[in-house]
Design a protein around this motif. Structure first.
Motif, PDB file in Angstrom:
ATOM      1  N   SER A  84      19.497  -8.973   3.050  1.00  0.00           N
ATOM      2  CA  SER A  84      18.250  -9.462   2.450  1.00  0.00           C
ATOM      3  C   SER A  84      17.087  -8.539   2.774  1.00  0.00           C
ATOM      4  O   SER A  84      16.227  -8.291   1.920  1.00  0.00           O
ATOM      5  N   ILE A  85      17.067  -8.016   3.983  1.00  0.00           N
ATOM      6  CA  ILE A  85      16.026  -7.052   4.356  1.00  0.00           C
ATOM      7  C   ILE A  85      16.171  -5.780   3.510  1.00  0.00           C
ATOM      8  O   ILE A  85      15.179  -5.231   3.027  1.00  0.00           O
ATOM      9  N   ILE A  86      17.397  -5.346   3.310  1.00  0.00           N
ATOM     10  CA  ILE A  86      17.654  -4.174   2.472  1.00  0.00           C
ATOM     11  C   ILE A  86      17.135  -4.418   1.059  1.00  0.00           C
ATOM     12  O   ILE A  86      16.441  -3.578   0.480  1.00  0.00           O
ATOM     13  N   LEU A  87      17.465  -5.572   0.494  1.00  0.00           N
ATOM     14  CA  LEU A  87      17.039  -5.879  -0.873  1.00  0.00           C
ATOM     15  C   LEU A  87      15.526  -5.981  -0.994  1.00  0.00           C
ATOM     16  O   LEU A  87      14.937  -5.438  -1.930  1.00  0.00           O
ATOM     17  N   SER A  88      14.903  -6.677  -0.066  1.00  0.00           N
ATOM     18  CA  SER A  88      13.449  -6.850  -0.178  1.00  0.00           C
ATOM     19  C   SER A  88      12.719  -5.527   0.006  1.00  0.00           C
ATOM     20  O   SER A  88      11.723  -5.269  -0.668  1.00  0.00           O
ATOM     21  N   SER A  89      13.215  -4.667   0.880  1.00  0.00           N
ATOM     22  CA  SER A  89      12.555  -3.360   1.044  1.00  0.00           C
ATOM     23  C   SER A  89      12.811  -2.466  -0.168  1.00  0.00           C
ATOM     24  O   SER A  89      11.944  -1.694  -0.556  1.00  0.00           O
ATOM     25  N   ALA A  90      13.977  -2.580  -0.787  1.00  0.00           N
ATOM     26  CA  ALA A  90      14.281  -1.786  -1.982  1.00  0.00           C
ATOM     27  C   ALA A  90      13.455  -2.249  -3.183  1.00  0.00           C
ATOM     28  O   ALA A  90      13.177  -1.467  -4.091  1.00  0.00           O
ATOM     29  N   ALA A  91      13.063  -3.501  -3.185  1.00  0.00           N
ATOM     30  CA  ALA A  91      12.341  -4.073  -4.320  1.00  0.00           C
ATOM     31  C   ALA A  91      10.842  -3.811  -4.292  1.00  0.00           C
ATOM     32  O   ALA A  91      10.164  -4.034  -5.303  1.00  0.00           O
ATOM     33  N   LEU A  92      10.325  -3.322  -3.180  1.00  0.00           N
ATOM     34  CA  LEU A  92       8.883  -3.124  -3.054  1.00  0.00           C
ATOM     35  C   LEU A  92       8.314  -2.353  -4.229  1.00  0.00           C
ATOM     36  O   LEU A  92       8.795  -1.282  -4.570  1.00  0.00           O
ATOM     37  N   SER A  93       7.319  -2.927  -4.865  1.00  0.00           N
ATOM     38  CA  SER A  93       6.574  -2.376  -6.000  1.00  0.00           C
ATOM     39  C   SER A  93       7.423  -2.174  -7.250  1.00  0.00           C
ATOM     40  O   SER A  93       6.983  -1.548  -8.197  1.00  0.00           O
ATOM     41  N   LEU A  94       8.650  -2.721  -7.266  1.00  0.00           N
ATOM     42  CA  LEU A  94       9.512  -2.549  -8.427  1.00  0.00           C
ATOM     43  C   LEU A  94       9.870  -3.851  -9.134  1.00  0.00           C
ATOM     44  O   LEU A  94       9.868  -3.908 -10.361  1.00  0.00           O
ATOM     45  N   CYS A  95      10.204  -4.888  -8.346  1.00  0.00           N
ATOM     46  CA  CYS A  95      10.742  -6.090  -8.975  1.00  0.00           C
ATOM     47  C   CYS A  95      10.662  -7.289  -8.045  1.00  0.00           C
ATOM     48  O   CYS A  95      10.351  -7.157  -6.863  1.00  0.00           O
ATOM     49  N   LEU A 106      19.364 -12.056  -7.019  1.00  0.00           N
ATOM     50  CA  LEU A 106      18.854 -11.792  -8.357  1.00  0.00           C
ATOM     51  C   LEU A 106      17.628 -10.887  -8.251  1.00  0.00           C
ATOM     52  O   LEU A 106      16.733 -11.136  -7.441  1.00  0.00           O
ATOM     53  N   ALA A 107      17.624  -9.834  -9.055  1.00  0.00           N
ATOM     54  CA  ALA A 107      16.449  -8.966  -9.166  1.00  0.00           C
ATOM     55  C   ALA A 107      15.957  -9.053 -10.601  1.00  0.00           C
ATOM     56  O   ALA A 107      16.740  -8.896 -11.542  1.00  0.00           O
ATOM     57  N   ILE A 108      14.676  -9.344 -10.770  1.00  0.00           N
ATOM     58  CA  ILE A 108      14.084  -9.458 -12.103  1.00  0.00           C
ATOM     59  C   ILE A 108      12.982  -8.410 -12.225  1.00  0.00           C
ATOM     60  O   ILE A 108      12.056  -8.362 -11.418  1.00  0.00           O
ATOM     61  N   PHE A 109      13.118  -7.587 -13.251  1.00  0.00           N
ATOM     62  CA  PHE A 109      12.176  -6.508 -13.515  1.00  0.00           C
ATOM     63  C   PHE A 109      11.349  -6.890 -14.736  1.00  0.00           C
ATOM     64  O   PHE A 109      11.874  -6.946 -15.843  1.00  0.00           O
ATOM     65  N   GLU A 110      10.070  -7.160 -14.518  1.00  0.00           N
ATOM     66  CA  GLU A 110       9.163  -7.435 -15.628  1.00  0.00           C
ATOM     67  C   GLU A 110       8.414  -6.140 -15.933  1.00  0.00           C
ATOM     68  O   GLU A 110       8.057  -5.395 -15.026  1.00  0.00           O
ATOM     69  N   HIS A 111       8.187  -5.892 -17.195  1.00  0.00           N
ATOM     70  CA  HIS A 111       7.502  -4.659 -17.618  1.00  0.00           C
ATOM     71  C   HIS A 111       8.223  -3.442 -17.038  1.00  0.00           C
ATOM     72  O   HIS A 111       7.615  -2.576 -16.421  1.00  0.00           O
ATOM     73  N   SER A 112       9.511  -3.422 -17.232  1.00  0.00           N
ATOM     74  CA  SER A 112      10.305  -2.390 -16.577  1.00  0.00           C
ATOM     75  C   SER A 112      10.778  -1.317 -17.543  1.00  0.00           C
ATOM     76  O   SER A 112      10.817  -1.498 -18.748  1.00  0.00           O
ATOM     77  N   GLN A 115      14.036   3.623 -15.292  1.00  0.00           N
ATOM     78  CA  GLN A 115      13.791   4.358 -14.054  1.00  0.00           C
ATOM     79  C   GLN A 115      13.571   3.405 -12.871  1.00  0.00           C
ATOM     80  O   GLN A 115      14.009   3.684 -11.758  1.00  0.00           O
ATOM     81  N   LYS A 116      12.890   2.272 -13.088  1.00  0.00           N
ATOM     82  CA  LYS A 116      12.660   1.311 -12.006  1.00  0.00           C
ATOM     83  C   LYS A 116      13.982   0.736 -11.513  1.00  0.00           C
ATOM     84  O   LYS A 116      14.187   0.584 -10.304  1.00  0.00           O
ATOM     85  N   ILE A 117      14.858   0.399 -12.448  1.00  0.00           N
ATOM     86  CA  ILE A 117      16.158  -0.160 -12.064  1.00  0.00           C
ATOM     87  C   ILE A 117      16.968   0.889 -11.295  1.00  0.00           C
ATOM     88  O   ILE A 117      17.559   0.586 -10.257  1.00  0.00           O
ATOM     89  N   ASP A 118      16.975   2.098 -11.804  1.00  0.00           N
ATOM     90  CA  ASP A 118      17.705   3.171 -11.134  1.00  0.00           C
ATOM     91  C   ASP A 118      17.157   3.423  -9.727  1.00  0.00           C
ATOM     92  O   ASP A 118      17.920   3.636  -8.773  1.00  0.00           O
ATOM     93  N   THR A 119      15.846   3.397  -9.586  1.00  0.00           N
ATOM     94  CA  THR A 119      15.216   3.583  -8.270  1.00  0.00           C
ATOM     95  C   THR A 119      15.620   2.460  -7.324  1.00  0.00           C
ATOM     96  O   THR A 119      15.977   2.709  -6.164  1.00  0.00           O
ATOM     97  N   PHE A 120      15.574   1.223  -7.819  1.00  0.00           N
ATOM     98  CA  PHE A 120      15.965   0.057  -7.016  1.00  0.00           C
ATOM     99  C   PHE A 120      17.407   0.197  -6.542  1.00  0.00           C
ATOM    100  O   PHE A 120      17.706   0.037  -5.350  1.00  0.00           O
ATOM    101  N   LEU A 121      18.311   0.501  -7.453  1.00  0.00           N
ATOM    102  CA  LEU A 121      19.724   0.618  -7.100  1.00  0.00           C
ATOM    103  C   LEU A 121      19.973   1.783  -6.142  1.00  0.00           C
ATOM    104  O   LEU A 121      20.782   1.675  -5.215  1.00  0.00           O
ATOM    105  N   ALA A 122      19.261   2.879  -6.332  1.00  0.00           N
ATOM    106  CA  ALA A 122      19.403   4.025  -5.419  1.00  0.00           C
ATOM    107  C   ALA A 122      18.891   3.671  -4.023  1.00  0.00           C
ATOM    108  O   ALA A 122      19.497   4.072  -3.014  1.00  0.00           O
TER     109      ALA A 122
END
Length: 140
Positions: A84-95, A106-112, A115-122
């Motif tokens: 959960s810490i990994i996910l929340s830190s990966a999501a910063l400013s993205l989703c 669940l990750a939800i990308f609004e106005h995405s 590139q945002k999804i790729d950055t999150f997954l990376a």
């Protein structure tokens, strides 16, 4: 004297509000938004045509059942918190990211854009690799 009492009362009310907010919207185990919070984000789009710039990613911590069986639920809970810490830190400013229940997130990308999804997954992949390199960590 009266002002001091009023400020203490206001401070107490504010603390109680934040505690209630945390109980209602945060998953108590993982510390990230809970299923109710996920539903609140999803409800914004109920009975509406979905915008083209809305994306969703489901993430499963697939080895959690094995960790719970092999070790115990305390170890599984620790792994869930670490992930959960990994996910929340990966999501910063993205989703938005939340725990949808059990080992599902669940990750939800609004106005995405892609590139945002790729950055999150990376970011997730990088942080999981770092986590797994620790000699004391249970692998994700």
């Amino acid at each position: 004297m009266f002002l001091l009492i009023d400020f203490n009362l206001i401070s107490s009310i504010k603390i109680n509000y934040h505690n209630l907010y945390d109980v209602a919207y945060s998953d108590q185990l993982s510390g990230i938004p809970n299923r109710f919070s996920c539903d609140r984000v999803i409800e914004k789009y109920h009975d509406k045509e979905l915008p083209d710039d809305l994306s969703c990613v489901m993430i499963v911590l697939s080895n959690l059942p094995q960790v719970n069986s092999l070790y115990d639920h305390t170890t599984g809970n620790k792994l869930l918190k670490d992930f959960s810490i990994i996910l929340s830190s990966a999501a910063l400013s993205l989703c938005f990211v939340g725990r949808n229940g059990g080992n599902k997130f669940l990750a939800i990308f609004e106005h995405s854009e892609r590139q945002k999804i790729d950055t999150f997954l990376a970011r997730i992949e990088d942080r999981v690799n770092q986590h797994n390199q620790s000699s004391t960590a249970i692998s994700i």
